[in-house]
Design a protein around this motif. Structure first.
Motif, PDB file in Angstrom:
ATOM      1  N   CYS A   1     -17.327   6.054 -27.165  1.00  0.00           N
ATOM      2  CA  CYS A   1     -17.860   5.674 -26.215  1.00  0.00           C
ATOM      3  C   CYS A   1     -16.497   4.065 -26.472  1.00  0.00           C
ATOM      4  CB  CYS A   1     -18.889   4.785 -26.383  1.00  0.00           C
ATOM      5  SG  CYS A   1     -19.640   6.181 -25.447  1.00  0.00           S
TER       6      CYS A   1
ATOM      7  N   GLN B   1     -23.260   9.415 -17.732  1.00  0.00           N
ATOM      8  CA  GLN B   1     -24.131   9.327 -17.676  1.00  0.00           C
ATOM      9  C   GLN B   1     -24.633   9.527 -16.133  1.00  0.00           C
ATOM     10  OE1 GLN B   1     -26.125   8.024 -21.785  1.00  0.00           O
ATOM     11  NE2 GLN B   1     -27.618   7.531 -20.783  1.00  0.00           N
TER      12      GLN B   1
ATOM     13  N   ARG C   1     -18.028   6.477 -20.358  1.00  0.00           N
ATOM     14  CA  ARG C   1     -19.299   7.310 -20.985  1.00  0.00           C
ATOM     15  C   ARG C   1     -19.576   7.213 -19.524  1.00  0.00           C
ATOM     16  NH1 ARG C   1     -23.931   5.405 -25.515  1.00  0.00           N
ATOM     17  NH2 ARG C   1     -25.429   6.958 -24.736  1.00  0.00           N
TER      18      ARG C   1
ATOM     19  N   GLN D   1     -19.590   3.382 -15.796  1.00  0.00           N
ATOM     20  CA  GLN D   1     -19.689   4.184 -16.683  1.00  0.00           C
ATOM     21  C   GLN D   1     -18.234   4.874 -16.789  1.00  0.00           C
ATOM     22  OE1 GLN D   1     -22.509   7.310 -15.625  1.00  0.00           O
ATOM     23  NE2 GLN D   1     -24.053   5.902 -15.837  1.00  0.00           N
TER      24      GLN D   1
ATOM     25  N   ASP E   1     -28.526   9.869 -27.883  1.00  0.00           N
ATOM     26  CA  ASP E   1     -28.158   9.383 -26.771  1.00  0.00           C
ATOM     27  C   ASP E   1     -28.302  10.915 -25.876  1.00  0.00           C
ATOM     28  OD1 ASP E   1     -25.650   9.971 -24.530  1.00  0.00           O
ATOM     29  OD2 ASP E   1     -24.147   9.651 -25.811  1.00  0.00           O
TER      30      ASP E   1
ATOM     31  N   CYS F   1     -18.277   0.683 -28.146  1.00  0.00           N
ATOM     32  CA  CYS F   1     -18.763   1.149 -29.226  1.00  0.00           C
ATOM     33  C   CYS F   1     -18.592   0.265 -30.354  1.00  0.00           C
ATOM     34  CB  CYS F   1     -18.853   2.675 -29.999  1.00  0.00           C
ATOM     35  SG  CYS F   1     -20.455   2.872 -31.000  1.00  0.00           S
TER      36      CYS F   1
END
Ligand SMILES: C[S@@+](CC[C@H](N)C(=O)[O-])C[C@H]1O[C@@H](n2cnc3c(N)ncnc32)[C@H](O)[C@@H]1O
Ligand code: SF4
Length: 453
Positions: free
Chosen positions: A61, A183, A181, A176, A144, A64
């Motif tokens: 990600c 999701q 990422r 996202q 996660d 992060c």
């Protein structure tokens, strides 16, 4: 009422104070011998809090800031478990493993990137070395939602896990993509549903504000969706943008980062949104339902802060296991190696994989007590500090008090003879209010921190 004009004026980059002294002050001079002596001489009546770092993730990600090892290979995980076993064995030679374990936390990386049977091996390892878990021990795992199966959840529940923290960050599909990422909402919802069905009593959800392209309008929708899942707690983190430390953050177009004004508007909205839906703000970035322990702890002034953020369990010695993990005791911090090869070679040599640490001076301990109490409970009991450390507070901290007078003039806090009380706007500036007590910041070292807003 929160006055956002003051907020902008007084905010400047600063530490998040998950420790004092902060991690950049840890040094390699802190030796293995010093560390093992500390562990050996710890008061056995103090409970243990165990942190296991499970560092692997499948893909990055971009935002992060965690200590992560990216891999798609299972043999790396198999090998890591072997080293965890060896590390715990070495630890057991230096630490009284019969002490009560009050807390166990799996952090990452993504702990559930390990398979169900691998997680079971890790839990069995811990339970076999540490036989005395408190009946009400807090046992938690960061998850996660994209990597969670019913089988893994069953293993965690069987292993006594009673808290789960889900990484969500933002429900907006465009954002996202930007943060790398993907999701879908359904994935998060399913994770929450199966955890509830499995009897997990406390579910936390992490959200982040301050991402590139994020706006108040987009975040409002994220909050609406998040609320429908009704977690017990939310952590709403301010995105810490530190591209000089984390390469993937350089993939962001910085011109699309929301302005400080936009971020303030998001924060302001978030606070009133959660308050109007029955959550209480805890510390700088958490919100909890009234029946949640964190909420009750703040009412009693018993909230504590450590590397995992806010906790109700003070008075325990934290021992970190695994790559980069950090431990903390009454008079020390100790951090494991960050590079896998160093971590492994220490263990192969029969030593704890200590990378660096710090033995706290009396001055460090005093400042730590002051900073942590302010960060956790937004007030400081000056009388108690004076008694505990045999000092005259106003003499010892004359320079810090001078700096705080500026905040006082702006009604951000009040300084009385026996206490400092931080007001509602001041709570959001708590990092800045703690900074005058930080002796290391005054040494003008080249340290860069993320922005407090
Ligand atoms: C180890 S991750 C949680 C578990 C899992 N890896 C996941 O992402 O779902 C810890 C949390 O730290 C937060 N975080 C990571 N990088 C951050 C950053 N740069 N600024 C603020 N919060 C961050 C995210 O909210 C993330 O959920
Ligand atoms: S946010 Fe979580 S899943 Fe994403 S890279 Fe960081 S640790 Fe891994």
């Amino acid at each position: 009422m929160i006055d956002f004009q003051k907020f902008v004026k007084y905010a400047k980059p600063g530490p998040r104070y998950t420790s004092y002294p902060t991690a950049p002050e840890f040094s390699e001079e802190f030796s293995h011998e010093e560390y093992t002596n500390i562990l050996k001489n710890q008061d056995s009546s103090r409970p243990l809090s165990l942190y296991f770092h499970l560092p692997f993730c499948r893909s990055a990600c971009y935002f992060c800031g965690c200590n992560v090892v990216f891999t798609s290979k299972d043999d790396k995980k198999v090998r890591y478990i072997e080293y965890l076993k060896k590390e715990v064995e070495i630890l057991s030679r230096h630490l009284d493993i019969n002490r009560t374990v009050m807390q166990l936390h799996f952090g990452g990386g993504t702990p559930t990137f390990f398979s169900a049977s691998q997680l079971e091996q890790i839990i069995t390892l811990i339970r076999s070395y540490f036989p005395n878990f408190a009946h009400d021990a807090e046992i938690s795992c960061e998850i996660d939602p994209r990597f969670l199966t019913q089988e893994q959840l069953d293993v965690l529940v069987k292993g006594g896990f009673n808290r789960i923290s889900y990484g969500v960050q933002d429900f907006n599909e465009e954002i996202q993509k930007v943060i790398h990422r993907i999701q879908p909402y359904e994935v998060t919802k399913n994770a929450v549903d199966i955890a509830r069905a499995a009897g997990i009593k406390s579910i936390n959800m992490d959200l982040i504000y301050g991402f590139p392209t994020q706006s108040l309008e987009s975040f409002k929708k994220t909050l609406d969706i998040a609320l429908t899942l009704s977690p017990d707690r939310f952590a709403v983190f301010n995105y810490a943008h530190v591209p000089w430390m984390k390469k993937t953050m350089r993939k962001f177009d910085e011109t699309t980062l929301p302005s400080p004004e936009e971020k303030l508007n998001i924060l302001k909205y978030t606070i009133s949104f959660f308050q109007s839906h029955g959550y209480k703000m805890i510390g700088m970035d958490h919100f909890a339902k009234p029946e949640d322990e964190l909420f009750l702890a703040i009412e009693k002034g018993e909230l504590h802060r450590n590397f995992q953020g806010y906790t109700t369990k003070g008075g325990a010695d934290l021992v970190g296991v695994g790559l980069t993990s950090i431990g903390e005791g009454v008079g020390h911090y100790a951090q494991n190696h960050k590079e896998m090869k160093d971590y492994e070679s220490s263990i192969d040599a029969g030593r704890l994989p200590l990378y660096k640490g710090i033995a706290l001076s009396e001055d460090d301990k005093l400042r730590k007590a002051v900073i942590m109490e302010l960060m956790s409970n937004f007030k400081l009991d000056i009388k108690r500090v004076q008694q505990e450390f045999s000092i005259n507070f106003f003499e010892y901290f004359a320079d810090a008090i001078d700096e705080l007078r500026e905040f006082e003039k702006q009604d951000l806090l009040s300084i009385e003879d026996d206490s400092i009380k931080v007001g509602t706007t001041g709570e959001l500036l708590i990092r800045n209010i703690a900074m005058p007590f930080d002796a290391y910041l005054k040494q003008n070292k080249q340290r860069r921190f993320s922005k407090t807003i």
